[in-house]
Design a protein around this motif. Structure first.
Motif, PDB file in Angstrom:
ATOM      1  N   GLN A 158       0.845  -1.205   0.000  1.00 22.19           N
ATOM      2  CA  GLN A 158       0.000   0.000   0.000  1.00 22.19           C
ATOM      3  C   GLN A 158       0.879   1.253   0.000  1.00 22.19           C
ATOM      4  N   ASP A 159       1.933   1.245   0.820  1.00 27.61           N
ATOM      5  CA  ASP A 159       2.850   2.391   0.875  1.00 27.61           C
ATOM      6  C   ASP A 159       3.505   2.613  -0.470  1.00 27.61           C
ATOM      7  N   ASP A 172      -6.569   7.617   5.661  1.00 28.32           N
ATOM      8  CA  ASP A 172      -6.741   6.171   5.457  1.00 28.32           C
ATOM      9  C   ASP A 172      -5.436   5.456   5.124  1.00 28.32           C
ATOM     10  N   LYS A 173      -4.321   6.007   5.543  1.00 35.19           N
ATOM     11  CA  LYS A 173      -3.029   5.346   5.327  1.00 35.19           C
ATOM     12  C   LYS A 173      -2.468   4.823   6.650  1.00 35.19           C
ATOM     13  N   ILE A 201      -6.445  13.746   9.751  1.00 34.82           N
ATOM     14  CA  ILE A 201      -6.271  12.301   9.478  1.00 34.82           C
ATOM     15  C   ILE A 201      -6.316  11.470  10.762  1.00 34.82           C
ATOM     16  N   GLY A 202      -6.569  12.135  11.887  1.00 32.97           N
ATOM     17  CA  GLY A 202      -6.705  11.401  13.144  1.00 32.97           C
ATOM     18  C   GLY A 202      -5.380  10.914  13.700  1.00 32.97           C
ATOM     19  N   GLU A 257       5.164   2.654  15.251  1.00 29.96           N
ATOM     20  CA  GLU A 257       4.179   3.630  14.748  1.00 29.96           C
ATOM     21  C   GLU A 257       4.537   4.047  13.327  1.00 29.96           C
ATOM     22  N   ARG A 258       3.523   4.549  12.627  1.00 30.50           N
ATOM     23  CA  ARG A 258       3.714   4.979  11.236  1.00 30.50           C
ATOM     24  C   ARG A 258       3.615   6.501  11.176  1.00 30.50           C
ATOM     25  N   ALA A 259       4.677   7.119  10.635  1.00 27.67           N
ATOM     26  CA  ALA A 259       4.772   8.576  10.702  1.00 27.67           C
ATOM     27  C   ALA A 259       4.858   9.225   9.325  1.00 27.67           C
TER      28      ALA A 259
END
Ligand SMILES: O=P(O)(O)OC[C@H]1O[C@H](OP(=O)(O)OP(=O)(O)O)[C@H](O)[C@@H]1O
Ligand SMILES: Nc1ncnc2[nH]cnc12
Length: 256
Positions: free
Chosen positions: A70-71, A131-132, A155-156, A197-199
């Motif tokens: 997806q990335d 949504d990523k 994006i929360g 975590e995704r940054a």
């Protein structure tokens, strides 16, 4: 003196480019362009950007295969041809010889006065990153603090400030980095982020890439997966992308 107000705003829009303009050059030519220092009085050109790069060799041990795909899709997506970018580009003022001779200063403060251009800028980033599964937006002091928080809220994700030295009151980790002239240091609070975590790392502009690179390194040192770096403007010719290596970078407009 109203230095900048005497200059026409650079425009990308429907008008034909002047001779020698860098407008709409194919990406491979962008790499060969002149550095940011331009003859005094010359008008810097801002160009539409289709700046996507993959991160094929990146270590992604904490990321699932489907997330990695997806990335990758995100980083190699269709070329961005959004009419909103013309307005954003036109709203950025270019001031020659600031803060010193030879520098074409890209002044985003005029874009912040244009409510539509400012909103469009935030919207373009939000559309790209919602949504990523991004849990952290890391903003680089000072101008990353302008764009990061609204994107994070939309994006929360949480917002983490990457600060200049001796500004954060808690325990910090720090990273030294070199700039065009001299060195600087960037700091982040220990405990602000967690491994896995995704940054997204956000700033207004990439020039030599030293600043963004330091931010990425700080996050990666504590096991955070930097999904992408994003800027409003890329200054061509200063090899900022090379400094980022294979880390993906997304920008809205190019400037020389
Ligand atoms: O790619 P680089 O060569 O590292 O340069 C880019 C950095 O330079 C500017 O910040 P700067 O620290 O100059 O100004 P500020 O005081 O507005 O944060 C800009 O906002 C980026 O953070
Ligand atoms: N030309 C430039 N304009 C605005 N900010 C900058 N940071 C580094 N170079 C810059």
């Amino acid at each position: 003196m109203m230095r900048g107000s005497l200059l026409p705003r650079c425009s990308n829009s429907i008008f034909p480019p002047p001779p020698n303009s860098n407008r709409l050059r194919p990406p491979f030519l962008k790499r060969l362009s002149a550095p940011t220092a331009a003859p005094s009085g010359a008008q810097s050109r801002l160009t539409f950007s289709q700046n996507y790069r993959t991160a094929p060799n990146r270590l992604r041990s904490s990321v699932s295969e489907s997330q990695w795909k997806q990335d990758r899709e995100m980083a190699t997506g269709d070329e961005l041809q959004d009419p909103r970018i013309a307005r954003i580009s036109s709203a950025i003022r270019v001031i020659p010889d600031f803060p010193k001779p030879g520098i074409m200063f890209q002044d985003i403060t005029t874009m912040l006065l244009d409510t539509k251009a400012f909103k469009d800028t935030i919207d373009l980033f939000v559309e790209r990153y919602r949504d990523k599964n991004i849990s952290v937006v890391a903003g680089v002091e000072a101008r990353g603090f302008i764009f990061g928080p609204p994107i994070a809220l939309a994006i929360g994700a949480k917002f983490v400030p990457m600060r200049k030295p001796n500004k954060l009151p808690g325990e910090v980790i720090s990273e030294e980095y070199s700039l065009e002239y001299g060195t600087d240091k960037m700091e982040m609070h220990v405990g602000a982020v967690e491994a896995g975590e995704r940054a997204l790392v956000i700033d207004d502009l990439i020039a030599t890439g030293g600043t963004l690179c330091a931010a990425v390194k700080l996050l990666e040192r504590v096991g955070v997966n930097v999904v992408e770096c994003a800027c409003v403007i890329e200054l061509l010719g200063l090899k900022g992308r090379e400094r980022l290596g294979d880390r993906p970078l997304f920008v809205l407009v190019n400037a020389t």
